[in-house]
Scaffold this motif. Structure first.
Motif, PDB file in Angstrom:
ATOM      1  N   GLN A 122     -28.106  19.517   3.400  1.00  0.00           N
ATOM      2  CA  GLN A 122     -28.480  18.316   2.652  1.00  0.00           C
ATOM      3  C   GLN A 122     -29.972  18.220   2.364  1.00  0.00           C
ATOM      4  O   GLN A 122     -30.433  17.224   1.821  1.00  0.00           O
ATOM      5  N   GLU A 123     -30.731  19.269   2.711  1.00  0.00           N
ATOM      6  CA  GLU A 123     -32.184  19.143   2.576  1.00  0.00           C
ATOM      7  C   GLU A 123     -32.623  18.923   1.136  1.00  0.00           C
ATOM      8  O   GLU A 123     -33.624  18.233   0.878  1.00  0.00           O
ATOM      9  N   GLY A 124     -31.889  19.476   0.181  1.00  0.00           N
ATOM     10  CA  GLY A 124     -32.240  19.258  -1.218  1.00  0.00           C
ATOM     11  C   GLY A 124     -32.138  17.799  -1.614  1.00  0.00           C
ATOM     12  O   GLY A 124     -33.022  17.253  -2.297  1.00  0.00           O
ATOM     13  N   ALA A 125     -31.063  17.143  -1.188  1.00  0.00           N
ATOM     14  CA  ALA A 125     -30.880  15.718  -1.494  1.00  0.00           C
ATOM     15  C   ALA A 125     -31.952  14.880  -0.800  1.00  0.00           C
ATOM     16  O   ALA A 125     -32.519  13.950  -1.387  1.00  0.00           O
ATOM     17  N   PHE A 126     -32.234  15.210   0.469  1.00  0.00           N
ATOM     18  CA  PHE A 126     -33.279  14.474   1.191  1.00  0.00           C
ATOM     19  C   PHE A 126     -34.642  14.691   0.550  1.00  0.00           C
ATOM     20  O   PHE A 126     -35.474  13.771   0.496  1.00  0.00           O
ATOM     21  N   LEU A 127     -34.890  15.902   0.065  1.00  0.00           N
ATOM     22  CA  LEU A 127     -36.162  16.183  -0.589  1.00  0.00           C
ATOM     23  C   LEU A 127     -36.315  15.338  -1.849  1.00  0.00           C
ATOM     24  O   LEU A 127     -37.395  14.790  -2.116  1.00  0.00           O
ATOM     25  N   SER A 128     -35.256  15.231  -2.611  1.00  0.00           N
ATOM     26  CA  SER A 128     -35.292  14.396  -3.816  1.00  0.00           C
ATOM     27  C   SER A 128     -35.619  12.940  -3.470  1.00  0.00           C
ATOM     28  O   SER A 128     -36.484  12.312  -4.093  1.00  0.00           O
ATOM     29  N   GLN A 129     -34.950  12.416  -2.450  1.00  0.00           N
ATOM     30  CA  GLN A 129     -35.188  11.028  -2.038  1.00  0.00           C
ATOM     31  C   GLN A 129     -36.629  10.828  -1.561  1.00  0.00           C
ATOM     32  O   GLN A 129     -37.294   9.841  -1.920  1.00  0.00           O
ATOM     33  N   SER A 130     -37.122  11.791  -0.760  1.00  0.00           N
ATOM     34  CA  SER A 130     -38.473  11.658  -0.200  1.00  0.00           C
ATOM     35  C   SER A 130     -39.535  11.753  -1.282  1.00  0.00           C
ATOM     36  O   SER A 130     -40.539  11.022  -1.245  1.00  0.00           O
ATOM     37  N   LEU A 131     -39.339  12.637  -2.241  1.00  0.00           N
ATOM     38  CA  LEU A 131     -40.312  12.754  -3.332  1.00  0.00           C
ATOM     39  C   LEU A 131     -40.320  11.508  -4.210  1.00  0.00           C
ATOM     40  O   LEU A 131     -41.385  11.070  -4.673  1.00  0.00           O
ATOM     41  N   CYS A 343     -56.627  29.289   4.413  1.00  0.00           N
ATOM     42  CA  CYS A 343     -56.085  28.420   3.350  1.00  0.00           C
ATOM     43  C   CYS A 343     -56.736  27.034   3.327  1.00  0.00           C
ATOM     44  O   CYS A 343     -56.203  26.127   2.704  1.00  0.00           O
ATOM     45  N   TRP A 344     -57.858  26.860   4.019  1.00  0.00           N
ATOM     46  CA  TRP A 344     -58.570  25.583   4.141  1.00  0.00           C
ATOM     47  C   TRP A 344     -57.801  24.592   5.003  1.00  0.00           C
ATOM     48  O   TRP A 344     -58.372  23.931   5.858  1.00  0.00           O
ATOM     49  N   MET A 345     -56.501  24.464   4.755  1.00  0.00           N
ATOM     50  CA  MET A 345     -55.702  23.471   5.487  1.00  0.00           C
ATOM     51  C   MET A 345     -54.232  23.726   5.167  1.00  0.00           C
ATOM     52  O   MET A 345     -53.900  24.329   4.141  1.00  0.00           O
ATOM     53  N   ALA A 346     -53.347  23.291   6.043  1.00  0.00           N
ATOM     54  CA  ALA A 346     -51.927  23.317   5.705  1.00  0.00           C
ATOM     55  C   ALA A 346     -51.699  22.350   4.548  1.00  0.00           C
ATOM     56  O   ALA A 346     -52.377  21.324   4.434  1.00  0.00           O
ATOM     57  N   SER A 347     -50.772  22.677   3.669  1.00  0.00           N
ATOM     58  CA  SER A 347     -50.526  21.853   2.480  1.00  0.00           C
ATOM     59  C   SER A 347     -50.246  20.404   2.869  1.00  0.00           C
ATOM     60  O   SER A 347     -49.232  20.124   3.535  1.00  0.00           O
ATOM     61  N   PRO A 348     -51.095  19.469   2.472  1.00  0.00           N
ATOM     62  CA  PRO A 348     -50.874  18.063   2.854  1.00  0.00           C
ATOM     63  C   PRO A 348     -49.547  17.505   2.351  1.00  0.00           C
ATOM     64  O   PRO A 348     -48.921  16.697   3.040  1.00  0.00           O
ATOM     65  N   LEU A 349     -49.107  17.928   1.166  1.00  0.00           N
ATOM     66  CA  LEU A 349     -47.847  17.422   0.638  1.00  0.00           C
ATOM     67  C   LEU A 349     -46.675  17.866   1.504  1.00  0.00           C
ATOM     68  O   LEU A 349     -45.812  17.049   1.874  1.00  0.00           O
ATOM     69  N   SER A 350     -46.629  19.157   1.847  1.00  0.00           N
ATOM     70  CA  SER A 350     -45.551  19.646   2.712  1.00  0.00           C
ATOM     71  C   SER A 350     -45.595  18.966   4.081  1.00  0.00           C
ATOM     72  O   SER A 350     -44.549  18.592   4.631  1.00  0.00           O
ATOM     73  N   MET A 351     -46.786  18.839   4.625  1.00  0.00           N
ATOM     74  CA  MET A 351     -46.894  18.217   5.945  1.00  0.00           C
ATOM     75  C   MET A 351     -46.497  16.745   5.905  1.00  0.00           C
ATOM     76  O   MET A 351     -45.915  16.225   6.861  1.00  0.00           O
ATOM     77  N   GLU A 352     -46.764  16.067   4.793  1.00  0.00           N
ATOM     78  CA  GLU A 352     -46.357  14.663   4.660  1.00  0.00           C
ATOM     79  C   GLU A 352     -44.832  14.550   4.633  1.00  0.00           C
ATOM     80  O   GLU A 352     -44.248  13.671   5.276  1.00  0.00           O
ATOM     81  N   LEU A 353     -44.188  15.424   3.880  1.00  0.00           N
ATOM     82  CA  LEU A 353     -42.726  15.412   3.830  1.00  0.00           C
ATOM     83  C   LEU A 353     -42.138  15.730   5.208  1.00  0.00           C
ATOM     84  O   LEU A 353     -41.192  15.072   5.657  1.00  0.00           O
ATOM     85  N   ALA A 354     -42.694  16.738   5.872  1.00  0.00           N
ATOM     86  CA  ALA A 354     -42.215  17.088   7.212  1.00  0.00           C
ATOM     87  C   ALA A 354     -42.416  15.931   8.178  1.00  0.00           C
ATOM     88  O   ALA A 354     -41.533  15.616   8.995  1.00  0.00           O
ATOM     89  N   THR A 355     -43.569  15.278   8.084  1.00  0.00           N
ATOM     90  CA  THR A 355     -43.871  14.142   8.971  1.00  0.00           C
ATOM     91  C   THR A 355     -42.883  13.005   8.745  1.00  0.00           C
ATOM     92  O   THR A 355     -42.354  12.410   9.702  1.00  0.00           O
ATOM     93  N   ALA A 356     -42.619  12.708   7.481  1.00  0.00           N
ATOM     94  CA  ALA A 356     -41.664  11.635   7.176  1.00  0.00           C
ATOM     95  C   ALA A 356     -40.291  11.963   7.745  1.00  0.00           C
ATOM     96  O   ALA A 356     -39.616  11.093   8.316  1.00  0.00           O
ATOM     97  N   TRP A 357     -39.856  13.213   7.617  1.00  0.00           N
ATOM     98  CA  TRP A 357     -38.539  13.600   8.122  1.00  0.00           C
ATOM     99  C   TRP A 357     -38.479  13.554   9.641  1.00  0.00           C
ATOM    100  O   TRP A 357     -37.449  13.223  10.215  1.00  0.00           O
ATOM    101  N   ILE A 358     -39.571  13.916  10.293  1.00  0.00           N
ATOM    102  CA  ILE A 358     -39.608  13.838  11.763  1.00  0.00           C
ATOM    103  C   ILE A 358     -39.598  12.386  12.209  1.00  0.00           C
ATOM    104  O   ILE A 358     -38.896  12.005  13.153  1.00  0.00           O
TER     105      ILE A 358
END
Length: 469
Positions: A122-131, A343-358
Motif C-alpha cells: 500500500q505504500e503507493g497509496a500512502f505516498l499519494s496521500q502524504s504528498l 550529498c550535503w544532507m539526506a533528502s529533506p523531502l524523503s526524510m519528511e515523508l519517512a518521519t510522517a509515516w513513523i
C-alpha cells in the motif's frame, strides 16, 4: 590439471618475470591476465599449485598468492581452498563491482528470485496521500526546499531514533544521523571512520554492497568463519592476532545470505572480542526489523564502539531512500562530515515523508504487512523444498539452499537462467580465498503479485536440484 597446462603456465610466467616491470607479483598477474585474454590459458583450466609454481619460478609462495589474489580481485580466476585456482568460465561469472544491481538488468521474461526487495503493498497509496497533505502545508514545504543541517532536522533525527528503538535499546536523537538509505549510510561510515589500506573483518559470506564499497575505498576485507549463528568470536579473535584490524562489519539478525541470528551470548562474546582488540563495530540492521522478536542489537552490548545502520528500504519503501545511523557521540561529527561530503544532507523531502509515516504509524503498518506477506509466500513454496537441504528464518525473505555434491551452485543457476529464472549463488557474497560453500539464495520477494509465477519459479528450482541427486 594436465602436465601440459602446468608446463605452459610456468613458461608464460617465467617470461613475464623476466620482461615485466614492477614488483614480482604484479608481473606474474599481468602475464597471466594477458595469456587468459589471448586464450593461451583456457577458461576452466586449473592453475599450478602455489608451492609448485613458487619452486619452479624461484619466488616465495606469498608472491604467488598475491598474484593469484590480484587475478581473483578482477574476476579472472576462482580460488578454492583444498581444490585449487581455476580460470573463470561461463556460468561462474561474478559482477565485477562485487555486488547486486538494485534493479534487474535482465529482460522482462526472467522471473527474478535473486534479490531481496520490499514486496509492493500500500505504500503507493500512502505516498499519494502524504504528498497531497504536504502540498497544503506551505510552511513545511518552504523548510524542506532549502539546505538543512548535515545530520538532519531534529524532528527527522527523532523519528530515526524511534525507528531504531528495540526493547531496552533506546537511541538518543542526538546520536542519530539521517542518510539516503542504508547503502549511503554504509558508505559514510567507511569514509568517515576508516581509511584506504585499513582492514575490515566481516563474515566469510556477507552483503555484496559492503564488498563493492570497500573495494571502491581501498579498504581491505578479511572474511572469517561462521556457524549457524553467524560470525564466530574465536575466528574474529584469531584474525586480530595476526592482522592489524580496524573494524568489524556484521549482520547479527537475519544475516545476508545465511539468515542466521546471533544469540545474546554470541553478541556478548563478539562485543568482548572487539573491546579486547579495540575494534569499531559496524552493525547492519536493514533486514533486522522484519524479525520483531530479535535480540538486542550489538550496539546495546558495546555502545561505546558501535555504529548501527538502519533503514526503511527492506520493510517499508526502497524508493524512499530513508536511512539512519546511530553512533557514539564522539563520532557524530565525523559521520556528519561524510554526509556533507557525499550529498550535503539526506533528502529533506524523503526524510519528511519517512518521519510522517513513523509518527502516524504508517511505517509500522507497512512493516506488518511486509512480514505477513513474506510468511504467506514462504508457506506457499516451502512444500516444494521438502527434499532439499536449506536454512532460513521465519521472517527471512529468502531460503539459503544447499546444492548436493558433486554439483556446483553456478551450474544450477546457469540451468535455471536458461529457463528464465534467476537465483543468487554463494559466490556473490564471498570474501577472501576460502572455499565458497555450494549454496543458492532464493527469495520470495519478486514484485509480481502472482502466486502462480512464484510457484513455478520454486518448482523449477526444486526440479533442478532434484535432478542433481
Amino acid at each position: 590439471m594436465t602436465v601440459k597446462v602446468s608446463i605452459a603456465t610456468v613458461s608464460i610466467l617465467r617470461e613475464g618475470l623476466a620482461q615485466g616491470r614492477g614488483v614480482k607479483y604484479k608481473r606474474l598477474a599481468e602475464a597471466l591476465e594477458k595469456s587468459i585474454g589471448e586464450g593461451l590459458i583456457e577458461p576452466g583450466s586449473k592453475l599450478p599449485p602455489h608451492r609448485l609454481l613458487a619452486d619452479s619460478l624461484g619466488v616465495t609462495i606469498g608472491t604467488i598468492s598475491r598474484a593469484y589474489g590480484e587475478l581473483e580481485r578482477v574476476g579472472l580466476v576462482v580460488a578454492r581452498v583444498g581444490d585449487g585456482t581455476y580460470v573463470r568460465q561461463r556460468g561462474m561469472e561474478r559482477v565485477r563491482d562485487g555486488g547486486f544491481r538494485n534493479v534487474s538488468d535482465e529482460p522482462q521474461p526472467y522471473f527474478d528470485m535473486s534479490r531481496n526487495q520490499p514486496i509492493p503493498g500500500q505504500e503507493g497509496a500512502f505516498l499519494s496521500q502524504s504528498l497531497q497533505a504536504l502540498a497544503s502545508d506551505p510552511y513545511t514545504l518552504q523548510l524542506l526546499s532549502g539546505y538543512t543541517a548535515d545530520a538532519g532536522l531534529p524532528r527527522h533525527r527523532a523519528a530515526g531514533a524511534h525507528w531504531l528503538r528495540h526493547q531496552a535499546f533506546v537511541p538518543s536523537a542526538e546520536q542519530v544521523i539521517c542518510v539516503n538509505g542504508g547503502q549511503h549510510g554504509l558508505l559514510c561510515v567507511l569514509m568517515a571512520l576508516l581509511k584506504p589500506g585499513d582492514t575490515l573483518v566481516t563474515e566469510q559470506l556477507t552483503y555484496p554492497g559492503l564488498i563493492s564499497v570497500a573495494r571502491m575505498l581501498g579498504i581491505k576485507l578479511i572474511g572469517v568463519g561462521m556457524d549457524d549463528e553467524g560470525l564466530l568470536p574465536e575466528s574474529l579473535s584469531e584474525v586480530c592476532q595476526h592482522h592489524r584490524v580496524s573494524a568489524v562489519y556484521c549482520t547479527p539478525t537475519l544475516q545476508n545470505p545465511t539468515a542466521a541470528v546471533m544469540s545474546v551470548p554470541r553478541r556478548e562474546a563478539i562485543a568482548e572480542v572487539c573491546r579486547q582488540h579495540n575494534l569499531l563495530i559496524i552493525e547492519d540492521e536493514a533486514h533486522a526489523v522484519l524479525a520483531q522478536q530479535r535480540p538486542l542489537p550489538l550496539s546495546h552490548f558495546a555502545p561505546e564502539r558501535s555504529v548501527l545502520i538502519g533503514s526503511l528500504s527492506k520493510a517499508v519503501s526502497a524508493g524512499l531512500r530513508a536511512g539512519y545511523l546511530h553512533a557514539p557521540q564522539p563520532l557524530i561529527g565525523r559521520l556528519s562530515a561524510a554526509v556533507r561530503g557525499t550529498c550535503w544532507m539526506a533528502s529533506p523531502l524523503s526524510m519528511e515523508l519517512a518521519t510522517a509515516w513513523i509518527e502516524n504509524g504508517i511505517a509500522e503498518q507497512l512493516l506488518g504487512q511486509q512480514i505477513a506477506e513474506i510468511s504467506r509466500r514462504k508457506r506457499l513454496v516451502s512444500p516444494m523444498l521438502e527434499e532439499v537441504g536449506y536454512k532460513t528464518h521465519p521472517h527471512s525473505p529468502h531460503f539459503w539452499i544447499e546444492v548436493p555434491e558433486p554439483w556446483r551452485a553456478s551450474q544450477i543457476a546457469a540451468e535455471l537462467k536458461q529457463n528464465n529464472y534467476l537465483v543468487a549463488t554463494a559466490e556473490a557474497f564471498a570474501v577472501g580465498h576460502a572455499a565458497v560453500p555450494q549454496f543458492i539464495r532464493a527469495s520470495v520477494c519478486h514484485s509480481a503479485g502472482d502466486d502462480r509465477l512464484l510457484l513455478q519459479g520454486f518448482e523449477a528450482l526444486a526440479r533442478a536440484l532434484a535432478e542433481t541427486v
